[in-house]
Design a protein around this motif. Structure first.
Motif, mmCIF file in Angstrom:
data_model
loop_
_atom_site.group_PDB
_atom_site.id
_atom_site.type_symbol
_atom_site.label_atom_id
_atom_site.label_comp_id
_atom_site.label_asym_id
_atom_site.label_seq_id
_atom_site.Cartn_x
_atom_site.Cartn_y
_atom_site.Cartn_z
ATOM 1 N N ASP A 112 45.014 61.666 51.601
ATOM 2 C CA ASP A 112 44.276 60.616 52.496
ATOM 3 C C ASP A 112 44.510 59.250 52.117
ATOM 4 O OD1 ASP A 112 42.363 61.108 50.602
ATOM 5 O OD2 ASP A 112 40.763 60.308 52.106
ATOM 6 N N PHE A 113 44.261 58.294 53.035
ATOM 7 C CA PHE A 113 44.358 57.146 52.912
ATOM 8 C C PHE A 113 44.151 56.590 51.519
ATOM 9 C CE2 PHE A 113 42.166 52.813 53.400
ATOM 10 C CZ PHE A 113 43.231 51.979 53.721
ATOM 11 N N ASP A 114 44.925 56.570 50.593
ATOM 12 C CA ASP A 114 44.842 56.132 49.270
ATOM 13 C C ASP A 114 45.684 54.763 48.919
ATOM 14 O OD1 ASP A 114 43.660 56.241 46.656
ATOM 15 O OD2 ASP A 114 45.445 57.349 45.976
ATOM 16 N N ALA A 115 45.690 53.881 49.596
ATOM 17 C CA ALA A 115 46.370 52.607 49.888
ATOM 18 C C ALA A 115 46.611 52.021 48.586
ATOM 19 C CB ALA A 115 46.047 51.783 51.162
ATOM 20 N N THR A 116 47.937 51.583 48.226
ATOM 21 C CA THR A 116 48.117 50.716 46.926
ATOM 22 C C THR A 116 48.622 49.388 47.579
ATOM 23 O OG1 THR A 116 50.550 51.639 46.932
ATOM 24 C CG2 THR A 116 48.660 52.551 45.306
ATOM 25 N N LYS A 152 48.924 36.621 53.987
ATOM 26 C CA LYS A 152 50.000 36.727 54.908
ATOM 27 C C LYS A 152 50.983 37.776 54.490
ATOM 28 C CE LYS A 152 48.723 32.673 57.519
ATOM 29 N NZ LYS A 152 47.251 32.385 57.000
ATOM 30 N N ARG A 153 50.601 38.687 53.833
ATOM 31 C CA ARG A 153 51.636 39.694 53.553
ATOM 32 C C ARG A 153 51.070 40.866 53.058
ATOM 33 N NH1 ARG A 153 52.588 39.603 47.998
ATOM 34 N NH2 ARG A 153 51.768 37.573 46.894
ATOM 35 N N ALA A 154 51.768 41.887 52.798
ATOM 36 C CA ALA A 154 51.329 43.316 52.210
ATOM 37 C C ALA A 154 51.107 42.998 50.883
ATOM 38 C CB ALA A 154 52.170 44.352 52.542
ATOM 39 N N VAL A 155 49.984 43.320 50.026
ATOM 40 C CA VAL A 155 49.842 42.983 48.629
ATOM 41 C C VAL A 155 49.283 44.371 47.943
ATOM 42 C CG1 VAL A 155 49.180 40.746 49.037
ATOM 43 C CG2 VAL A 155 47.402 42.233 49.352
ATOM 44 N N ARG A 156 49.542 44.245 46.832
ATOM 45 C CA ARG A 156 48.980 45.444 46.005
ATOM 46 C C ARG A 156 47.391 45.177 45.876
ATOM 47 N NH1 ARG A 156 51.390 49.110 42.966
ATOM 48 N NH2 ARG A 156 49.649 48.971 41.770
ATOM 49 N N VAL A 157 46.712 46.226 46.161
ATOM 50 C CA VAL A 157 45.150 46.096 46.159
ATOM 51 C C VAL A 157 44.549 46.868 45.026
ATOM 52 C CG1 VAL A 157 45.109 45.666 48.620
ATOM 53 C CG2 VAL A 157 45.162 48.047 47.748
ATOM 54 N N CYS A 158 43.533 46.331 44.765
ATOM 55 C CA CYS A 158 42.620 46.921 43.644
ATOM 56 C C CYS A 158 41.605 48.028 44.346
ATOM 57 C CB CYS A 158 41.814 46.224 42.509
ATOM 58 S SG CYS A 158 42.971 44.896 41.815
ATOM 59 N N LYS A 159 41.328 49.188 44.031
ATOM 60 C CA LYS A 159 40.338 50.068 44.388
ATOM 61 C C LYS A 159 39.028 50.065 43.573
ATOM 62 C CE LYS A 159 39.770 54.926 45.455
ATOM 63 N NZ LYS A 159 40.613 56.249 45.664
ATOM 64 N N GLU A 219 45.150 41.960 45.104
ATOM 65 C CA GLU A 219 45.191 41.627 43.456
ATOM 66 C C GLU A 219 45.608 40.255 43.303
ATOM 67 O OE1 GLU A 219 48.143 44.238 41.629
ATOM 68 O OE2 GLU A 219 46.816 45.487 40.966
ATOM 69 N N SER A 220 46.057 39.489 44.480
ATOM 70 C CA SER A 220 46.627 37.984 44.151
ATOM 71 C C SER A 220 45.247 37.190 44.299
ATOM 72 C CB SER A 220 47.619 37.640 45.178
ATOM 73 O OG SER A 220 48.655 38.717 44.986
ATOM 74 N N CYS A 221 44.741 37.362 45.107
ATOM 75 C CA CYS A 221 43.390 36.474 45.580
ATOM 76 C C CYS A 221 42.181 36.871 45.768
ATOM 77 C CB CYS A 221 43.829 35.554 46.938
ATOM 78 S SG CYS A 221 43.538 36.667 48.498
ATOM 79 N N GLY A 222 42.050 38.282 45.376
ATOM 80 C CA GLY A 222 40.783 38.933 45.371
ATOM 81 C C GLY A 222 39.953 39.174 46.514
ATOM 82 N N THR A 223 40.680 38.792 47.430
ATOM 83 C CA THR A 223 39.956 38.962 49.105
ATOM 84 C C THR A 223 39.726 40.410 49.382
ATOM 85 O OG1 THR A 223 40.921 36.975 49.831
ATOM 86 C CG2 THR A 223 40.173 38.755 51.546
#
Ligand SMILES: [Zn+2]
Length: 66
Positions: free
Chosen positions: A8-12, A20-27, A44-48
């Protein structure tokens, strides 16, 4: 290494409104609620925070663990 088996939704990658782009995210585990566990996804870039996910106990039951 353990391999995640749930699909299921295990987005990276998620769209970040600040970058303003798709970024790698921390879960990370945000909090544990009676219905399950709430996860937060942060850029991962800005912590938002770019998204969250509630994993219910029912979902967890589908996760295969050794
Ligand atoms: Zn960002």
């Amino acid at each position: 290494m353990a391999r995640e088996t749930y699909k299921d939704f295990d987005a990276t990658e998620l769209y970040c409104p600040l970058c303003k782009r798709a970024v790698r995210v921390c879960k990370r585990l945000l909090l544990i609620v009676p219905q399950g566990e709430k996860y937060d996804y942060t850029c991962e870039s800005c912590g938002t925070s770019v998204g969250d996910k509630l994993v219910t106990m029912r979902d967890n039951a589908r996760i295969v663990r050794k």
